[in-house]
Design a protein around this motif. Structure first.
Motif, PDB file in Angstrom:
ATOM      1  N   ASP A 165       0.817  -1.217   0.000  1.00  0.00           N
ATOM      2  CA  ASP A 165       0.000   0.000   0.000  1.00  0.00           C
ATOM      3  C   ASP A 165       0.849   1.266   0.000  1.00  0.00           C
ATOM      4  OD1 ASP A 165      -2.161  -1.729   0.130  1.00  0.00           O
ATOM      5  OD2 ASP A 165      -2.673  -1.238   2.224  1.00  0.00           O
ATOM      6  N   ILE A 166       1.835   1.311   0.882  1.00  0.00           N
ATOM      7  CA  ILE A 166       2.665   2.509   1.005  1.00  0.00           C
ATOM      8  C   ILE A 166       3.554   2.677  -0.223  1.00  0.00           C
ATOM      9  CG2 ILE A 166       4.462   3.659   2.357  1.00  0.00           C
ATOM     10  CD1 ILE A 166       3.223   2.138   4.837  1.00  0.00           C
ATOM     11  N   SER A 167       4.162   1.597  -0.664  1.00  0.00           N
ATOM     12  CA  SER A 167       5.022   1.669  -1.855  1.00  0.00           C
ATOM     13  C   SER A 167       4.223   2.106  -3.076  1.00  0.00           C
ATOM     14  CB  SER A 167       5.680   0.322  -2.129  1.00  0.00           C
ATOM     15  OG  SER A 167       6.581  -0.013  -1.114  1.00  0.00           O
ATOM     16  N   GLY A 168       3.032   1.585  -3.222  1.00  0.00           N
ATOM     17  CA  GLY A 168       2.185   1.977  -4.348  1.00  0.00           C
ATOM     18  C   GLY A 168       1.825   3.450  -4.302  1.00  0.00           C
ATOM     19  N   ALA A 169       1.461   3.932  -3.121  1.00  0.00           N
ATOM     20  CA  ALA A 169       1.099   5.345  -2.978  1.00  0.00           C
ATOM     21  C   ALA A 169       2.314   6.241  -3.221  1.00  0.00           C
ATOM     22  CB  ALA A 169       0.512   5.595  -1.589  1.00  0.00           C
ATOM     23  N   LEU A 170       3.467   5.844  -2.700  1.00  0.00           N
ATOM     24  CA  LEU A 170       4.679   6.648  -2.902  1.00  0.00           C
ATOM     25  C   LEU A 170       5.130   6.633  -4.357  1.00  0.00           C
ATOM     26  CD1 LEU A 170       6.813   5.774   0.258  1.00  0.00           C
ATOM     27  CD2 LEU A 170       5.728   7.970  -0.262  1.00  0.00           C
ATOM     28  N   THR A 171       4.985   5.518  -5.023  1.00  0.00           N
ATOM     29  CA  THR A 171       5.390   5.439  -6.428  1.00  0.00           C
ATOM     30  C   THR A 171       4.501   6.321  -7.295  1.00  0.00           C
ATOM     31  OG1 THR A 171       6.381   3.259  -6.133  1.00  0.00           O
ATOM     32  CG2 THR A 171       5.751   3.864  -8.375  1.00  0.00           C
ATOM     33  N   ALA A 172       3.209   6.365  -6.999  1.00  0.00           N
ATOM     34  CA  ALA A 172       2.317   7.277  -7.723  1.00  0.00           C
ATOM     35  C   ALA A 172       2.713   8.727  -7.442  1.00  0.00           C
ATOM     36  CB  ALA A 172       0.863   7.028  -7.328  1.00  0.00           C
ATOM     37  N   LEU A 173       3.067   9.039  -6.194  1.00  0.00           N
ATOM     38  CA  LEU A 173       3.538  10.389  -5.867  1.00  0.00           C
ATOM     39  C   LEU A 173       4.828  10.703  -6.614  1.00  0.00           C
ATOM     40  CD1 LEU A 173       3.018  10.774  -2.015  1.00  0.00           C
ATOM     41  CD2 LEU A 173       1.910  12.080  -3.828  1.00  0.00           C
ATOM     42  N   LEU A 229       9.554   3.345  -9.636  1.00  0.00           N
ATOM     43  CA  LEU A 229       9.605   3.663 -11.064  1.00  0.00           C
ATOM     44  C   LEU A 229      10.841   3.082 -11.750  1.00  0.00           C
ATOM     45  CD1 LEU A 229       8.557   7.412 -10.919  1.00  0.00           C
ATOM     46  CD2 LEU A 229       7.123   5.455 -11.505  1.00  0.00           C
ATOM     47  N   ARG A 230      10.634   2.682 -13.000  1.00  0.00           N
ATOM     48  CA  ARG A 230      11.729   2.107 -13.767  1.00  0.00           C
ATOM     49  C   ARG A 230      11.964   2.807 -15.099  1.00  0.00           C
ATOM     50  NH1 ARG A 230      13.214  -2.516 -11.194  1.00  0.00           N
ATOM     51  NH2 ARG A 230      11.667  -3.551  -9.938  1.00  0.00           N
ATOM     52  N   SER A 231      11.038   3.683 -15.522  1.00  0.00           N
ATOM     53  CA  SER A 231      11.182   4.299 -16.839  1.00  0.00           C
ATOM     54  C   SER A 231      10.269   5.517 -16.968  1.00  0.00           C
ATOM     55  CB  SER A 231      10.819   3.290 -17.931  1.00  0.00           C
ATOM     56  OG  SER A 231       9.436   2.979 -17.870  1.00  0.00           O
ATOM     57  N   ILE A 232      10.517   6.276 -18.024  1.00  0.00           N
ATOM     58  CA  ILE A 232       9.637   7.406 -18.346  1.00  0.00           C
ATOM     59  C   ILE A 232       8.233   6.889 -18.659  1.00  0.00           C
ATOM     60  CG2 ILE A 232       9.216   9.271 -20.020  1.00  0.00           C
ATOM     61  CD1 ILE A 232      11.499   9.848 -18.070  1.00  0.00           C
ATOM     62  N   GLY A 233       8.148   5.752 -19.338  1.00  0.00           N
ATOM     63  CA  GLY A 233       6.850   5.151 -19.619  1.00  0.00           C
ATOM     64  C   GLY A 233       6.087   4.819 -18.351  1.00  0.00           C
ATOM     65  N   HIS A 234       6.799   4.352 -17.335  1.00  0.00           N
ATOM     66  CA  HIS A 234       6.183   4.038 -16.054  1.00  0.00           C
ATOM     67  C   HIS A 234       5.627   5.315 -15.418  1.00  0.00           C
ATOM     68  CE1 HIS A 234       6.697   1.354 -12.183  1.00  0.00           C
ATOM     69  NE2 HIS A 234       5.446   1.719 -12.383  1.00  0.00           N
ATOM     70  N   VAL A 235       6.410   6.395 -15.502  1.00  0.00           N
ATOM     71  CA  VAL A 235       5.944   7.694 -15.004  1.00  0.00           C
ATOM     72  C   VAL A 235       4.652   8.082 -15.721  1.00  0.00           C
ATOM     73  CG1 VAL A 235       6.437  10.176 -14.899  1.00  0.00           C
ATOM     74  CG2 VAL A 235       8.232   8.522 -14.335  1.00  0.00           C
ATOM     75  N   ALA A 236       4.668   7.967 -17.047  1.00  0.00           N
ATOM     76  CA  ALA A 236       3.501   8.377 -17.850  1.00  0.00           C
ATOM     77  C   ALA A 236       2.257   7.571 -17.494  1.00  0.00           C
ATOM     78  CB  ALA A 236       3.818   8.240 -19.332  1.00  0.00           C
ATOM     79  N   ARG A 237       2.435   6.291 -17.168  1.00  0.00           N
ATOM     80  CA  ARG A 237       1.279   5.458 -16.823  1.00  0.00           C
ATOM     81  C   ARG A 237       0.688   5.824 -15.456  1.00  0.00           C
ATOM     82  NH1 ARG A 237       4.724   1.832 -19.238  1.00  0.00           N
ATOM     83  NH2 ARG A 237       5.462   0.938 -17.269  1.00  0.00           N
ATOM     84  N   LEU A 238       1.523   6.323 -14.555  1.00  0.00           N
ATOM     85  CA  LEU A 238       1.067   6.582 -13.184  1.00  0.00           C
ATOM     86  C   LEU A 238       0.765   8.046 -12.875  1.00  0.00           C
ATOM     87  CD1 LEU A 238       3.467   4.287 -11.105  1.00  0.00           C
ATOM     88  CD2 LEU A 238       1.118   3.813 -11.826  1.00  0.00           C
ATOM     89  N   GLN A 239       1.317   8.968 -13.623  1.00  0.00           N
ATOM     90  CA  GLN A 239       1.171  10.384 -13.276  1.00  0.00           C
ATOM     91  C   GLN A 239      -0.280  10.827 -13.306  1.00  0.00           C
ATOM     92  OE1 GLN A 239       3.368  11.881 -16.838  1.00  0.00           O
ATOM     93  NE2 GLN A 239       1.804  13.489 -16.838  1.00  0.00           N
ATOM     94  N   ARG A 240      -0.599  11.682 -12.351  1.00  0.00           N
ATOM     95  CA  ARG A 240      -1.921  12.288 -12.290  1.00  0.00           C
ATOM     96  C   ARG A 240      -1.855  13.779 -12.581  1.00  0.00           C
ATOM     97  NH1 ARG A 240      -2.455   9.435  -6.574  1.00  0.00           N
ATOM     98  NH2 ARG A 240      -0.325  10.223  -6.656  1.00  0.00           N
TER      99      ARG A 240
END
Length: 169
Positions: A27-35, A91-102
């Motif tokens: 839960d925490i890792s998921g929330a932090l990765t989205a942040l 995060l592992r890539s720019i694509g990963h950022v793009a999938r998660l960014q709000r």
């Protein structure tokens, strides 16, 4: 798993010893990765506006946005390292950022300076709200260390909102 086996399989377990349970780490890792994705997106957007601002207040806005971008970027490593300390991956890539960014991108050729400030103000306001949501996740799982870090990031986001509001009046 020994080193030879890890190299042969192409993967290695990245679990870090932690006092938190598997659900808390998830839960925490998921929330932090989205942040983290939001921070990278907001950093790039802030730098975009920094590079493309124009007009009679160019110098003031240019310097303000550069300062704010630096502050945002400074949070990225502590967020990612906190995820790893908890035993998660991030995060592992720019694509990963793009999938998660709000945070919405702004690819417009030209944006009025006051519109830039207003958009960044609103983005930082939303970021502060997401930081508070993540703080609640940490509280739920008793992760006071991450919650403590988040409190500082909330204060920084609120300061950016305040500055952007005041200069945009």
């Amino acid at each position: 798993m020994n080193r030879t086996h890890a190299q042969a399989s192409g993967t290695a377990a990245l679990r870090t010893p932690t006092y938190l349970g598997a659900n808390a780490v998830h839960d925490i890792s998921g929330a932090l990765t989205a942040l983290l994705a939001d921070m990278f997106a907001l950093y790039v957007k802030t730098k975009n506006f920094h590079w493309h601002v124009s007009g009679p207040h160019f110098r003031d806005y240019h310097l303000l946005l550069d300062e704010q971008a630096g502050q945002i970027f400074a949070t990225t490593d502590p967020i990612a390292e906190r995820v790893r300390k908890l035993g998660g991956t991030t995060l592992r890539s720019i694509g990963h950022v793009a999938r998660l960014q709000r945070v919405s991108d702004n690819d417009a050729d030209y944006v009025e300076p006051l519109a830039m400030l207003a958009e960044l103000r609103d983005d930082n306001l939303q970021l502060a709200a997401r930081l508070r949501e993540t703080h609640e996740v940490c509280d739920k799982h008793g992760d006071v260390a991450t919650a403590s870090l988040i409190e500082n990031w909330i204060d920084e986001a609120e300061q950016r909102v305040w500055f952007l509001f005041e200069v945009g009046r």
